[in-house]
Design a protein around this motif. Structure first.
Motif, PDB file in Angstrom:
ATOM      1  N   ARG A   4       0.812  -1.222   0.000  1.00 21.20           N
ATOM      2  CA  ARG A   4       0.000   0.000   0.000  1.00 21.20           C
ATOM      3  C   ARG A   4       0.845   1.272   0.000  1.00 21.20           C
ATOM      4  O   ARG A   4       0.632   2.168  -0.796  1.00 21.20           O
ATOM      5  N   CYS A   5       1.809   1.349   0.933  1.00 21.40           N
ATOM      6  CA  CYS A   5       2.525   2.626   1.095  1.00 21.40           C
ATOM      7  C   CYS A   5       4.033   2.509   0.894  1.00 21.40           C
ATOM      8  O   CYS A   5       4.737   3.501   1.003  1.00 21.40           O
ATOM      9  N   ARG A  54      12.133   5.458   9.201  1.00 21.25           N
ATOM     10  CA  ARG A  54      11.664   5.715   7.842  1.00 21.25           C
ATOM     11  C   ARG A  54      10.359   4.950   7.564  1.00 21.25           C
ATOM     12  O   ARG A  54       9.425   5.493   7.000  1.00 21.25           O
ATOM     13  N   ALA A  55      10.299   3.680   7.971  1.00 17.44           N
ATOM     14  CA  ALA A  55       9.091   2.876   7.760  1.00 17.44           C
ATOM     15  C   ALA A  55       7.927   3.436   8.571  1.00 17.44           C
ATOM     16  O   ALA A  55       6.796   3.513   8.083  1.00 17.44           O
ATOM     17  N   THR A  56       8.212   3.836   9.797  1.00 15.56           N
ATOM     18  CA  THR A  56       7.168   4.412  10.650  1.00 15.56           C
ATOM     19  C   THR A  56       6.575   5.657  10.001  1.00 15.56           C
ATOM     20  O   THR A  56       5.358   5.836   9.972  1.00 15.56           O
ATOM     21  N   ALA A  57       7.417   6.518   9.461  1.00 13.22           N
ATOM     22  CA  ALA A  57       6.941   7.749   8.818  1.00 13.22           C
ATOM     23  C   ALA A  57       6.178   7.461   7.533  1.00 13.22           C
ATOM     24  O   ALA A  57       5.245   8.191   7.187  1.00 13.22           O
ATOM     25  N   ALA A  58       6.526   6.397   6.821  1.00 16.00           N
ATOM     26  CA  ALA A  58       5.891   6.094   5.542  1.00 16.00           C
ATOM     27  C   ALA A  58       4.549   5.377   5.683  1.00 16.00           C
ATOM     28  O   ALA A  58       3.713   5.440   4.785  1.00 16.00           O
ATOM     29  N   CYS A  59       4.315   4.705   6.805  1.00 12.63           N
ATOM     30  CA  CYS A  59       3.116   3.886   6.972  1.00 12.63           C
ATOM     31  C   CYS A  59       1.845   4.733   6.947  1.00 12.63           C
ATOM     32  O   CYS A  59       1.671   5.631   7.770  1.00 12.63           O
ATOM     33  N   GLU A  90      -1.184   3.764   7.664  1.00  8.61           N
ATOM     34  CA  GLU A  90      -2.089   3.458   8.775  1.00  8.61           C
ATOM     35  C   GLU A  90      -1.534   3.895  10.126  1.00  8.61           C
ATOM     36  O   GLU A  90      -2.287   4.171  11.049  1.00  8.61           O
ATOM     37  N   ARG A  91      -0.227   3.945  10.242  1.00  7.90           N
ATOM     38  CA  ARG A  91       0.400   4.276  11.524  1.00  7.90           C
ATOM     39  C   ARG A  91       0.212   5.744  11.867  1.00  7.90           C
ATOM     40  O   ARG A  91      -0.019   6.090  13.011  1.00  7.90           O
ATOM     41  N   GLY A  92       0.336   6.605  10.892  1.00  7.57           N
ATOM     42  CA  GLY A  92       0.134   8.028  11.121  1.00  7.57           C
ATOM     43  C   GLY A  92       1.266   8.695  11.866  1.00  7.57           C
ATOM     44  O   GLY A  92       2.150   8.027  12.397  1.00  7.57           O
ATOM     45  N   PRO A  93       1.243  10.022  11.926  1.00 13.86           N
ATOM     46  CA  PRO A  93       2.345  10.787  12.509  1.00 13.86           C
ATOM     47  C   PRO A  93       2.341  10.854  14.035  1.00 13.86           C
ATOM     48  O   PRO A  93       3.279  11.338  14.625  1.00 13.86           O
ATOM     49  N   SER A  94       1.295  10.375  14.700  1.00 13.41           N
ATOM     50  CA  SER A  94       1.180  10.564  16.148  1.00 13.41           C
ATOM     51  C   SER A  94       2.258   9.841  16.937  1.00 13.41           C
ATOM     52  O   SER A  94       2.681  10.306  17.993  1.00 13.41           O
ATOM     53  N   GLY A  95       2.686   8.666  16.446  1.00 12.09           N
ATOM     54  CA  GLY A  95       3.709   7.913  17.160  1.00 12.09           C
ATOM     55  C   GLY A  95       3.188   7.262  18.431  1.00 12.09           C
ATOM     56  O   GLY A  95       3.944   6.698  19.195  1.00 12.09           O
ATOM     57  N   GLY A  96       1.874   7.327  18.665  1.00 12.72           N
ATOM     58  CA  GLY A  96       1.291   6.734  19.866  1.00 12.72           C
ATOM     59  C   GLY A  96       1.114   5.233  19.734  1.00 12.72           C
ATOM     60  O   GLY A  96       1.749   4.581  18.912  1.00 12.72           O
ATOM     61  N   GLY A 106      -2.952  -3.150   8.851  1.00 14.88           N
ATOM     62  CA  GLY A 106      -3.674  -4.164   8.095  1.00 14.88           C
ATOM     63  C   GLY A 106      -3.095  -4.384   6.706  1.00 14.88           C
ATOM     64  O   GLY A 106      -3.004  -5.516   6.228  1.00 14.88           O
ATOM     65  N   ALA A 107      -2.673  -3.307   6.059  1.00 17.09           N
ATOM     66  CA  ALA A 107      -2.101  -3.433   4.712  1.00 17.09           C
ATOM     67  C   ALA A 107      -0.780  -4.199   4.757  1.00 17.09           C
ATOM     68  O   ALA A 107      -0.525  -5.053   3.906  1.00 17.09           O
ATOM     69  N   LEU A 108       0.049  -3.928   5.765  1.00 18.32           N
ATOM     70  CA  LEU A 108       1.313  -4.651   5.895  1.00 18.32           C
ATOM     71  C   LEU A 108       1.045  -6.115   6.240  1.00 18.32           C
ATOM     72  O   LEU A 108       1.693  -7.018   5.714  1.00 18.32           O
TER      73      LEU A 108
END
Length: 90
Positions: free
Chosen positions: A21-22, A43-48, A50-56, A62-64
């Motif tokens: 997906r991303c 880098r993966a966290t920022a690109a996801c 579904e994960r979003g920028p919150s970091g919470g 689901g896509a991964l």
């Protein structure tokens, strides 16, 4: 004395995999159809998507998860348990 499970050291190493997906690129090891290990980097966290920028708190993408399952079904991501099963148990 507790003995460590040799599957972690003797089995396949974690492999890079990009989300369909991303394109977030993570490291993955599929120990069995029921167990998957995923290592995220910044880098993966920022690109996801579904994960979003919150970091919470994050329960998973689901896509991964779908990308990992398809890679295992195609044989591109081997199962450490060595069963040779091509399809997940029903």
């Amino acid at each position: 004395m507790m003995r460590l499970d040799n599957r972690l050291t003797d089995g396949p190493a974690m492999r890079p995999l990009a989300c369909d997906r991303c394109a977030a690129r993570v490291l993955v090891r599929k120990s069995s159809w029921q167990q998957t290990s995923v290592q995220w980097d910044g880098r993966a966290t920022a690109a996801c998507a579904e994960r979003g920028p919150s970091g919470g708190a994050f329960e998973g993408c689901g896509a991964l998860r779908d990308t990992i399952r398809e890679a295992a079904l195609r044989g591109a991501l081997p199962l450490v348990d060595g069963t040779g099963d091509v399809a997940p148990p029903s």
